[in-house]
Design a protein around this motif. Structure first.
Motif, PDB file in Angstrom:
ATOM      1  N   GLN A  17      14.480   2.643   0.363  1.00  0.00           N
ATOM      2  CA  GLN A  17      14.058   1.795   1.483  1.00  0.00           C
ATOM      3  C   GLN A  17      14.069   0.319   1.128  1.00  0.00           C
ATOM      4  O   GLN A  17      14.611  -0.493   1.860  1.00  0.00           O
ATOM      5  N   PRO A  38       7.144  11.975   9.032  1.00  0.00           N
ATOM      6  CA  PRO A  38       6.657  11.002  10.019  1.00  0.00           C
ATOM      7  C   PRO A  38       5.499  10.165   9.473  1.00  0.00           C
ATOM      8  O   PRO A  38       4.716  10.666   8.672  1.00  0.00           O
ATOM      9  N   ALA A  39       5.472   8.955   9.929  1.00  0.00           N
ATOM     10  CA  ALA A  39       4.431   8.001   9.524  1.00  0.00           C
ATOM     11  C   ALA A  39       4.314   7.921   8.002  1.00  0.00           C
ATOM     12  O   ALA A  39       3.213   7.906   7.464  1.00  0.00           O
ATOM     13  N   HIS A  40       5.448   7.877   7.323  1.00  0.00           N
ATOM     14  CA  HIS A  40       5.519   7.709   5.855  1.00  0.00           C
ATOM     15  C   HIS A  40       4.878   8.852   5.084  1.00  0.00           C
ATOM     16  O   HIS A  40       4.600   8.718   3.902  1.00  0.00           O
ATOM     17  N   PRO A  48       2.198  14.629  10.188  1.00  0.00           N
ATOM     18  CA  PRO A  48       1.995  14.079   8.846  1.00  0.00           C
ATOM     19  C   PRO A  48       1.163  15.009   7.969  1.00  0.00           C
ATOM     20  O   PRO A  48       1.208  14.900   6.752  1.00  0.00           O
ATOM     21  N   ASP A  49       0.410  15.927   8.585  1.00  0.00           N
ATOM     22  CA  ASP A  49      -0.419  16.821   7.786  1.00  0.00           C
ATOM     23  C   ASP A  49       0.391  17.962   7.178  1.00  0.00           C
ATOM     24  O   ASP A  49      -0.018  18.557   6.193  1.00  0.00           O
ATOM     25  N   GLU A  67       0.825  -1.216   0.000  1.00  0.00           N
ATOM     26  CA  GLU A  67       0.000   0.000   0.000  1.00  0.00           C
ATOM     27  C   GLU A  67       0.859   1.267   0.000  1.00  0.00           C
ATOM     28  O   GLU A  67       0.398   2.333  -0.403  1.00  0.00           O
ATOM     29  N   LEU A 113      17.424  -0.701   2.840  1.00  0.00           N
ATOM     30  CA  LEU A 113      17.063  -0.983   4.227  1.00  0.00           C
ATOM     31  C   LEU A 113      16.484  -2.388   4.336  1.00  0.00           C
ATOM     32  O   LEU A 113      16.804  -3.139   5.241  1.00  0.00           O
ATOM     33  N   GLN A 114      15.614  -2.758   3.381  1.00  0.00           N
ATOM     34  CA  GLN A 114      15.061  -4.118   3.415  1.00  0.00           C
ATOM     35  C   GLN A 114      15.905  -5.085   2.609  1.00  0.00           C
ATOM     36  O   GLN A 114      15.636  -6.281   2.589  1.00  0.00           O
ATOM     37  N   LEU A 115      16.904  -4.541   1.872  1.00  0.00           N
ATOM     38  CA  LEU A 115      17.810  -5.359   1.059  1.00  0.00           C
ATOM     39  C   LEU A 115      17.051  -6.263   0.095  1.00  0.00           C
ATOM     40  O   LEU A 115      17.465  -7.383  -0.177  1.00  0.00           O
TER      41      LEU A 115
END
Lengths: 422, 299
Positions: free
Chosen positions: B260, B247-249, B160-161, B69, B264-266
């Motif tokens: 990422q 923050p919070a993507h 986030p807003d 998502e 980060l997730q490789l």
């Protein structure tokens, strides 16, 4: 043109691979990347992330001494911590890994799983004298790959002058932390500073709340796990913690603490060099508060371990590399390094002596005793868990979702991703 | 026998001159591009670096990315970010270019001062702006509150807003000089007589701008917008320095998502998929640009 060393010598390459090898050799040459050079038998390379002074020079001193003992010269290859894994991977694909790599504990499983590391026992390093935590820290699936020199963890730093002024004792339980943080919040000063980034900095700092409360990264939607997140959110909601912590690294939390914008902070002993630059600051450290008095404070264990990468072409070098690792991690070397670098020795004898020599950091010695490794249960999947926890942390702290929903989604996310891979 | 040989040589000569450029293009653009496309169909993981094995897994990576998502949200935010940045950079850049195209004392000095954001490395700009925009200690909030423009501190980067808007504003600040310089150059090339003629015909300043200046400036405008689009859509360093995607993507873009997934997730295969989507978007715009230029390139 130097020869590449990814295959046993003497096996002729099939024609198509030869073309490809020539092409990639040309590419590397054009790109200015050197090919794997013929190694000098008397020069060994140790890769680490000790780019900062004085750590770099201290490291070189120890490495020179250990090199002299093994009869070789030791070169130090230091790269910034966040670039160490990418760099090591690039070196692995061209068969030019250094003789020893100092790997972060959470990266070690990946390298071990990929078959890139030699078990240290195979190289004659005994494991019987090691403590359980030392063994756990350097092992992946029961095999010991990495010898650690020192480890670290998190603690609660507090501004002793401010606490004394307000007549507040350093908190030991969640309830005490909540009330003292509220009481210490005044004007521009917040009671507590933490890092709540969605990356490893923030996740590392969330683990003590999660674990001490009986929560678990494998059961993120359990009531204990949700409650831990709820607790952190309540501190921000109460105004005792700045809402900006979603953007703070651990270094930022330290800066805020030094600037007097926070009376307490969660941080690690690696902030010592910066803290020492401010002798006017009267600080002390205690273990991270636990949910109820009498609970055990469980923080994550961090640090690096020396590993020996597989060297197909020169297996003899692995032996010498292991001798270097052994020399770098003796009890004396651990004590020496920990005292200089403000980390905690893993060896129990050295740790005891350390508590006497550096009493202000003694709480970290206690914290390390009960600390847990991030990869102990989830191994190479830690990145997936870390990402999910980071997302949940920020979703809850910014009010995007309730702690309950955030953790529920994190659990779903982890399950679907881990299942997708197996 | 000599004639065909000469003919062949003559046919080969252009290729000889083209060869260095072709080799360069193939090596440094073609190879990575093809590699990235191939990688997106491979199970490219950590172990691949050691074993060299990256088995093909069909559309697995693509399916995983499209099911994530974060991907749809990042795509949407990338578009918002790009449109907002371009509108701001171009609008302000154009206004300044028009302003400075009139001669007045110190205009040269001021123009060079306005170039400053261009000289500052993106990461440095990001770090400095992070301090400026800090909710509690940032200069901007202190100034706003001192001037009684806001009653409470604005959480520029911590809500986030607001975060995406803040990142867009900083990127506009960074992009203004480029827009101003190129547009200023374009304005200098428009003969003054044309505008004078329009004024004599009774056109006001606005009418002159929209009916004479802007149409003549069209090729330059296209260049500025397309180049701006290409550099904005793949934004990475600024976002990483300012918010790291949080923050919070809320500031996660396709650029940071690639980073990422890959680093980060490789999961290099999935990272390559997002990279390819970015390449496709850029290619669509490059094609539009080429078409526009073929039509209007008679200047």
């Amino acid at each position: 043109m130097h020869a590449h060393h990814h295959r046993p010598p003497g096996t002729p390459l099939p024609p198509r691979r030869r073309v490809r090898a020539a092409a990639s050799a040309t590419l590397l040459l054009l790109a200015g990347v050197g090919c794997a050079a013929e190694r000098d038998p008397d020069v060994y390379t140790i890769m680490n992330s000790g780019t900062d002074e004085p750590y770099h020079s201290w490291d070189q001193e120890v490495m020179d001494a250990c090199g002299a003992q093994a009869g070789v010269r030791v070169d130090q290859l230091s790269v910034p911590a966040d670039q160490l894994v990418p760099k090591a991977l690039r070196m692995a694909s061209s068969g030019s890994l250094p003789d020893v790599i100092s790997l972060d504990g959470s990266d070690l499983p990946q390298f071990a799983e990929a078959g890139g590391l030699v078990p240290l026992e195979d190289l004659g390093l005994p494991t019987d004298d090691l403590t359980e935590s030392a063994l756990a820290f350097g092992s992946h699936e029961g095999v010991y790959y990495g010898a650690a020199r020192s480890v670290n963890s998190l603690g609660l730093f507090y501004n002793a002058a401010v606490l004394a002024e307000e007549g507040i004792e350093p908190p030991t339980s969640w309830e005490e932390l909540r009330s003292s943080a509220a009481a210490l919040t005044e004007g521009d000063r917040y009671g507590l500073a933490i890092s709540a980034l969605s990356t490893e900095d923030g996740v590392y700092q969330f683990l003590p709340w999660l674990w001490s409360n009986g929560g678990d990264e494998r059961e993120l939607s359990s009531p204990e796990s949700v409650e831990a997140l709820q607790y952190i959110v309540s501190l921000v909601d109460a105004g005792s913690v700045s809402p900006s912590v979603v953007n703070w690294t651990q270094a930022d939390a330290n800066d805020q603490f030094i600037a007097g914008n926070a009376a307490m902070m969660i941080n690690g002993p690696w902030q010592m060099p910066v803290l020492r630059e401010h002798p006017e600051l009267d600080w002390a450290v205690v273990e991270i508060p636990v949910p109820e008095a009498g609970d055990t404070s469980v923080a994550p264990i961090g640090g690096e371990a020396y590993t020996v990468p597989v060297n197909v072409d020169h297996p003899g070098r692995e032996q010498v590399a292991a001798a270097l690792v052994a020399c770098l991690t003796t009890a004396e070397a651990q004590l020496d390094w920990s005292t200089k670098g403000s980390n905690v020795p893993l060896d129990p004898g050295a740790a005891e002596e350390y508590s006497e020599q550096v009493p202000e950091l003694a709480p970290f010695v206690d914290q390390v005793r009960t600390a847990r490794s991030r990869t102990e249960h989830v191994g190479t999947e830690w990145n997936t868990y870390s990402q999910a926890i980071g997302t949940a942390l920020q979703a809850a702290l910014t009010g995007r979702s309730s702690p309950q929903d955030a953790m529920g989604r994190a659990q779903e996310q982890v399950e679907s991703q881990v299942e997708g891979r197996s | 026998m000599r004639a065909p040989a000469t003919a062949r040589r003559r046919a080969l000569t252009p290729w000889l001159f083209l060869a260095p450029a072709l080799v360069y293009l193939l090596l440094f653009f073609g190879y990575p591009l093809v590699r990235n496309v191939v990688m997106s169909f491979q199970d490219y993981t950590f172990a691949t670096y050691f074993t060299g094995e990256a088995p093909f897994n069909g559309l697995e990576n693509w399916r995983a990315v499209f099911a994530n998502e974060l991907f749809a949200a990042s795509l949407w935010r990338t578009l918002l970010f790009t449109a907002g940045s371009l509108a701001g950079q171009f609008g302000i850049g154009m206004a300044l270019a028009v302003f400075f195209s009139r001669r007045f004392p110190l205009s040269g000095v001021m123009r060079s001062l306005l170039l400053l954001p261009w000289l500052i490395p993106m990461v440095v700009a990001g770090t400095v702006w992070r301090r400026v925009l800090d909710q509690e200690t940032g200069v901007l909030n202190e100034a706003l509150q001192a001037l009684h423009l806001t009653s409470a501190a604005v959480p520029w980067l911590s809500s986030p807003d607001h975060a995406l808007l803040s990142v867009v504003l900083v990127n506009i600040w960074i992009g203004i000089p480029f827009n101003m310089v190129i547009l200023y150059g374009g304005l200098q090339e428009i003969p003054a007589e044309l505008r004078e003629a329009a004024v004599l015909d009774g056109a006001g300043p606005l009418r002159t701008f929209f009916s004479v200046t802007l149409p003549l400036l069209r090729p330059v405008v296209t260049v500025v917008l397309v180049l701006g689009f290409m550099s904005t859509v793949k934004i990475l360093d600024l976002v990483l320095a300012l918010t790291g995607g949080g923050p919070a993507h809320s500031t996660e873009t396709l650029g940071t998502l690639t980073y990422q997934l890959s680093f980060l997730q490789l999961d290099f295969g999935q990272g390559a998929v997002v990279g390819n989507v970015l390449i496709i978007i850029s290619m669509v715009f490059a094609a539009l640009y080429l078409r526009a230029n073929r039509g209007g390139g008679t200047r």
